[in-house]
Design a protein around this motif. Structure first.
Motif, mmCIF file in Angstrom:
data_model
loop_
_atom_site.group_PDB
_atom_site.id
_atom_site.type_symbol
_atom_site.label_atom_id
_atom_site.label_comp_id
_atom_site.label_asym_id
_atom_site.label_seq_id
_atom_site.Cartn_x
_atom_site.Cartn_y
_atom_site.Cartn_z
ATOM 1 N N PRO A 26 3.027 1.991 12.130
ATOM 2 C CA PRO A 26 2.172 2.774 13.036
ATOM 3 C C PRO A 26 2.189 4.273 12.766
ATOM 4 C CG PRO A 26 3.629 1.273 14.242
ATOM 5 C CD PRO A 26 4.141 1.353 12.852
ATOM 6 N N SER A 27 3.144 4.755 11.991
ATOM 7 C CA SER A 27 3.264 6.188 11.743
ATOM 8 C C SER A 27 2.309 6.618 10.644
ATOM 9 C CB SER A 27 4.702 6.528 11.330
ATOM 10 O OG SER A 27 4.959 6.076 10.006
ATOM 11 N N MET A 28 2.271 7.941 10.395
ATOM 12 C CA MET A 28 1.491 8.478 9.284
ATOM 13 C C MET A 28 2.397 8.808 8.103
ATOM 14 S SD MET A 28 -1.740 8.612 9.290
ATOM 15 C CE MET A 28 -1.981 9.907 8.076
ATOM 16 N N ALA A 29 3.674 8.447 8.197
ATOM 17 C CA ALA A 29 4.639 8.799 7.161
ATOM 18 C C ALA A 29 4.283 8.132 5.834
ATOM 19 C CB ALA A 29 6.042 8.387 7.591
ATOM 20 N N THR A 30 4.500 8.867 4.746
ATOM 21 C CA THR A 30 4.332 8.301 3.413
ATOM 22 C C THR A 30 5.466 7.318 3.152
ATOM 23 O OG1 THR A 30 3.339 10.359 2.655
ATOM 24 C CG2 THR A 30 4.147 8.857 0.962
ATOM 25 N N VAL A 31 5.129 6.190 2.547
ATOM 26 C CA VAL A 31 6.118 5.140 2.291
ATOM 27 C C VAL A 31 6.234 4.926 0.786
ATOM 28 C CG1 VAL A 31 6.739 2.721 2.669
ATOM 29 C CG2 VAL A 31 5.600 4.018 4.491
ATOM 30 N N LEU A 32 7.474 4.830 0.304
ATOM 31 C CA LEU A 32 7.733 4.532 -1.101
ATOM 32 C C LEU A 32 8.353 3.147 -1.180
ATOM 33 C CD1 LEU A 32 7.807 5.440 -4.064
ATOM 34 C CD2 LEU A 32 10.071 6.433 -3.609
ATOM 35 N N VAL A 33 7.644 2.216 -1.817
ATOM 36 C CA VAL A 33 8.123 0.842 -1.954
ATOM 37 C C VAL A 33 8.749 0.686 -3.340
ATOM 38 C CG1 VAL A 33 7.540 -1.599 -1.815
ATOM 39 C CG2 VAL A 33 6.254 0.065 -0.447
ATOM 40 N N LEU A 34 10.023 0.356 -3.368
ATOM 41 C CA LEU A 34 10.762 0.191 -4.614
ATOM 42 C C LEU A 34 10.997 -1.286 -4.875
ATOM 43 C CD1 LEU A 34 13.395 2.976 -3.866
ATOM 44 C CD2 LEU A 34 11.335 3.214 -5.252
ATOM 45 N N GLY A 35 11.299 -1.620 -6.093
ATOM 46 C CA GLY A 35 11.617 -3.013 -6.396
ATOM 47 C C GLY A 35 11.158 -3.422 -7.766
ATOM 48 N N GLU A 36 11.707 -4.539 -8.234
ATOM 49 C CA GLU A 36 11.357 -5.060 -9.550
ATOM 50 C C GLU A 36 9.917 -5.570 -9.574
ATOM 51 O OE1 GLU A 36 14.176 -8.110 -10.478
ATOM 52 O OE2 GLU A 36 15.910 -6.849 -10.052
ATOM 53 N N SER A 37 9.394 -5.754 -10.769
ATOM 54 C CA SER A 37 8.055 -6.328 -10.902
ATOM 55 C C SER A 37 8.032 -7.745 -10.331
ATOM 56 C CB SER A 37 7.641 -6.377 -12.376
ATOM 57 O OG SER A 37 7.488 -5.073 -12.886
ATOM 58 N N GLY A 38 6.938 -8.058 -9.623
ATOM 59 C CA GLY A 38 6.777 -9.406 -9.092
ATOM 60 C C GLY A 38 7.431 -9.656 -7.760
ATOM 61 N N THR A 39 7.957 -8.617 -7.116
ATOM 62 C CA THR A 39 8.639 -8.813 -5.827
ATOM 63 C C THR A 39 7.704 -8.691 -4.638
ATOM 64 O OG1 THR A 39 9.300 -6.481 -5.920
ATOM 65 C CG2 THR A 39 10.926 -8.114 -6.624
ATOM 66 N N GLY A 40 6.448 -8.298 -4.880
ATOM 67 C CA GLY A 40 5.489 -8.215 -3.781
ATOM 68 C C GLY A 40 5.375 -6.843 -3.165
ATOM 69 N N LYS A 41 5.420 -5.808 -3.981
ATOM 70 C CA LYS A 41 5.352 -4.442 -3.443
ATOM 71 C C LYS A 41 3.978 -4.152 -2.830
ATOM 72 C CE LYS A 41 6.811 -2.561 -7.356
ATOM 73 N NZ LYS A 41 7.227 -3.774 -8.101
ATOM 74 N N GLU A 42 2.911 -4.633 -3.501
ATOM 75 C CA GLU A 42 1.587 -4.423 -2.914
ATOM 76 C C GLU A 42 1.427 -5.216 -1.620
ATOM 77 O OE1 GLU A 42 -3.185 -4.934 -3.949
ATOM 78 O OE2 GLU A 42 -1.721 -4.768 -5.583
ATOM 79 N N LEU A 43 2.058 -6.361 -1.551
ATOM 80 C CA LEU A 43 2.011 -7.169 -0.337
ATOM 81 C C LEU A 43 2.619 -6.409 0.841
ATOM 82 C CD1 LEU A 43 0.866 -10.006 -0.073
ATOM 83 C CD2 LEU A 43 3.185 -10.904 -0.207
ATOM 84 N N LEU A 44 3.729 -5.720 0.582
ATOM 85 C CA LEU A 44 4.351 -4.899 1.620
ATOM 86 C C LEU A 44 3.441 -3.743 2.017
ATOM 87 C CD1 LEU A 44 8.126 -4.700 0.607
ATOM 88 C CD2 LEU A 44 7.218 -5.412 2.825
ATOM 89 N N ALA A 45 2.778 -3.144 1.020
ATOM 90 C CA ALA A 45 1.860 -2.044 1.314
ATOM 91 C C ALA A 45 0.720 -2.515 2.207
ATOM 92 C CB ALA A 45 1.316 -1.459 0.015
ATOM 93 N N ARG A 46 0.165 -3.689 1.911
ATOM 94 C CA ARG A 46 -0.916 -4.232 2.743
ATOM 95 C C ARG A 46 -0.402 -4.588 4.140
ATOM 96 N NH1 ARG A 46 -5.709 -5.499 0.348
ATOM 97 N NH2 ARG A 46 -5.777 -5.365 -1.939
ATOM 98 N N TYR A 47 0.820 -5.081 4.214
ATOM 99 C CA TYR A 47 1.428 -5.404 5.508
ATOM 100 C C TYR A 47 1.496 -4.143 6.366
ATOM 101 C CZ TYR A 47 4.988 -6.993 8.857
ATOM 102 O OH TYR A 47 5.680 -7.317 10.008
ATOM 103 N N ILE A 48 1.912 -3.039 5.758
ATOM 104 C CA ILE A 48 2.003 -1.767 6.478
ATOM 105 C C ILE A 48 0.621 -1.305 6.920
ATOM 106 C CG2 ILE A 48 2.549 0.694 6.183
ATOM 107 C CD1 ILE A 48 4.862 -0.287 4.314
ATOM 108 N N HIS A 49 -0.358 -1.385 6.021
ATOM 109 C CA HIS A 49 -1.732 -0.973 6.357
ATOM 110 C C HIS A 49 -2.299 -1.809 7.508
ATOM 111 C CE1 HIS A 49 -5.944 0.157 5.883
ATOM 112 N NE2 HIS A 49 -6.240 -1.127 5.813
ATOM 113 N N ASP A 50 -2.116 -3.126 7.441
ATOM 114 C CA ASP A 50 -2.686 -4.028 8.447
ATOM 115 C C ASP A 50 -2.109 -3.815 9.837
ATOM 116 O OD1 ASP A 50 -4.309 -5.160 6.549
ATOM 117 O OD2 ASP A 50 -3.015 -6.895 6.189
#
Length: 478
Positions: free
Chosen positions: A186-210
């Motif tokens: 719900p915040s406007m804070a910038t988020v940095l998603v770390l992790g290995e390839s294939g762990t679902g980083k974009e999925l987490l980004a979409r989760y945050i957006h939704d």
């Protein structure tokens, strides 16, 4: 409608037997609304002959009751009625059931009003005196439109269901990550998603957006590593005509396309120094400049991701330190699959359903042997690799069960992993630590509770109590 039916229906109102296709009615339910009972009765006879189901109403109140209690395909209503007019009824019906198509009956003098009604959602209008072929044709075409609209909506929903990714899993490791993402969303804070390839980083980004206030605005994803460095700046910020050789027209960048929404910058560690400077300005000042253009406001929430160690990149002089700290307001690490093995069975089940539907095949069962192999594998490619393995099995399997033979050789013939030490973040509840230790020990002993109990120095009864609901009682370590 005045006079007898022949007068009301003009010159083509002669009775005719319905064709076999007409008799079927195509499942059309038409609601006829008119304060003139003779008109309603005449229309009812005609539509029944066409094989349609007919509902009738003599005022707006009755019409709304019919709409609320029946599935209506087309409503045919007189425009000029005492009390509530056909136009007012149109608005009310669209509020209750927007998919109903509305055809208006109007006298010559009210054609302008009928055209105005079409702007508000009416499908068509027919002029009096009504002609049988004209009114039937209009109702059928309205029904065809509704069918197309509903089929299109259903297709879109199915495509969305098949393409929408969701975070699957219930392991403690994943739950902690989701908790942080939920709080940050719900915040406007910038988020940095770390992790290995294939762990679902974009999925987490979409989760945050939704789950943010920007959910109804665009989510724009950019893979910074996939776009050549020479055009990445233009892709992100856009350019004006003539800004550089080959810029034959104005181009809108990803920041502009994501206005009001979220911009996901994947593989942000690949940015060139020049683009890093421009991105830093966006984060500091909330504005950017298209190439060759004027300054524009950047109304975006940025979520960035990388599989690199950005601090190491900063130390090596390849990534700006000030940009790193601007991005690293809230850091979330997507866990590798080997750290959440409890979720593998759930993920397999999810991907089996997904790819069975996509390929029009029956859903596969999973043999115990195949599942054990999947649980034992070390998954260097993480969830993406598991997804690919399941998709391959769904496509190539010749039976109704996914077996070890359906798995790639690297997985089917992989040696069981060597037991390793478990690590836990400070503050992990003791009960959770105890359960994890017992689970890992049982995995090592292939489910042999007696051997696991001996290794852990506890009784088998303790293990049964933890996992099988055996009531607590006297324990023995003998």
């Amino acid at each position: 409608m005045e006079g007898n039916e022949a007068q009301a229906w003009g010159n083509d109102g002669a009775s005719r037997a319905p064709s076999p296709v007409d008799a079927a009615g195509d499942g059309i339910t038409v609601l006829v609304v008119d304060d003139e009972r003779s008109n309603v009765e005449s229309l009812q006879k005609i539509f029944v002959r066409e094989g349609m189901r007919v509902l009738v109403a003599y005022d707006a109140k009755q019409a709304l009751e019919q709409v609320r209690s029946h599935r209506v395909t087309v409503m045919l209503t007189d425009l000029m009625m005492p009390g509530t007019t056909g136009l007012e009824l149109l608005r009310a019906v669209k509020q209750v059931s927007p998919e109903i198509e509305v055809v208006l009956m109007t006298a010559y003098g009210s054609v302008e009003a009928a055209v105005s009604a079409m702007r508000e959602g009416a499908y068509d209008f027919v002029e009096k005196p009504l002609k049988r072929l004209t009114i039937v044709k209009s109702v059928r075409k309205a029904a065809e439109k509704q069918k197309l609209v509903l089929e299109n909506r259903s297709l879109k929903n199915e495509i969305k269901r098949l393409t929408t990714r969701e975070i699957v899993g219930s392991s403690p490791t994943l739950r902690r990550v989701i908790d942080v993402a939920t709080q940050a969303a719900p915040s406007m804070a910038t988020v940095l998603v770390l992790g290995e390839s294939g762990t679902g980083k974009e999925l987490l980004a979409r989760y945050i957006h939704d789950r943010s206030a920007r959910a109804k605005r665009p989510f724009v994803a950019v893979n910074c590593a996939a776009i050549p460095e020479t055009i990445l700046e233009s892709e992100l910020f856009g350019h004006e005509r003539g800004a550089f050789t080959g810029a034959t027209g104005k181009k809108e960048g990803r920041f502009a396309k994501a206005a009001g929404g979220t911009l996901f910058l994947d593989e942000i560690g690949e940015l060139s120094p020049q683009v890093q400077v421009k991105l830093l300005r966006v984060l500091q000042e909330g504005e950017f400049e298209p190439l060759g253009g004027d300054t524009e406001k950047a109304d975006v929430r940025i979520v960035a991701a990388t599989n690199r160690d950005l601090l190491a990149e900063v130390s090596a002089g390849r990534f700006r330190e000030d940009l790193y700290y601007r991005l690293n307001v809230i850091a979330i690490t997507a866990p590798p699959l080997r750290a959440r093995r409890e979720d593998i069975a759930l993920l397999v089940d999810h991907f089996l359903g997904l790819y069975a539907a996509k390929n029009g095949k029956a859903r596969l069962l999973v043999s115990r042997g195949a599942l054990d192999k999947l649980l034992d594998y070390h998954w260097p490619g993480n969830v993406r690799e598991l997804e690919n393995v399941v998709e391959r099995a769904v496509v190539l399997s010749r039976s109704d069960t996914l077996t070890e033979q359906d798995l790639p050789d690297a997985i089917a013939h992989a040696a069981p992993p060597t037991p390793t030490a478990l690590t836990f973040p400070i503050g992990t509840p003791l009960e959770e630590i105890e359960l994890r230790v017992i689970k890992e020990t049982l995995r090592h002993t292939k489910g042999d509770k007696s051997v696991a109990a001996q290794l852990l120095g506890i009784s088998t009864r303790t293990i049964y109590r933890k996992f099988d609901g055996v009531p607590e009682g006297p324990e023995s370590h003998g």
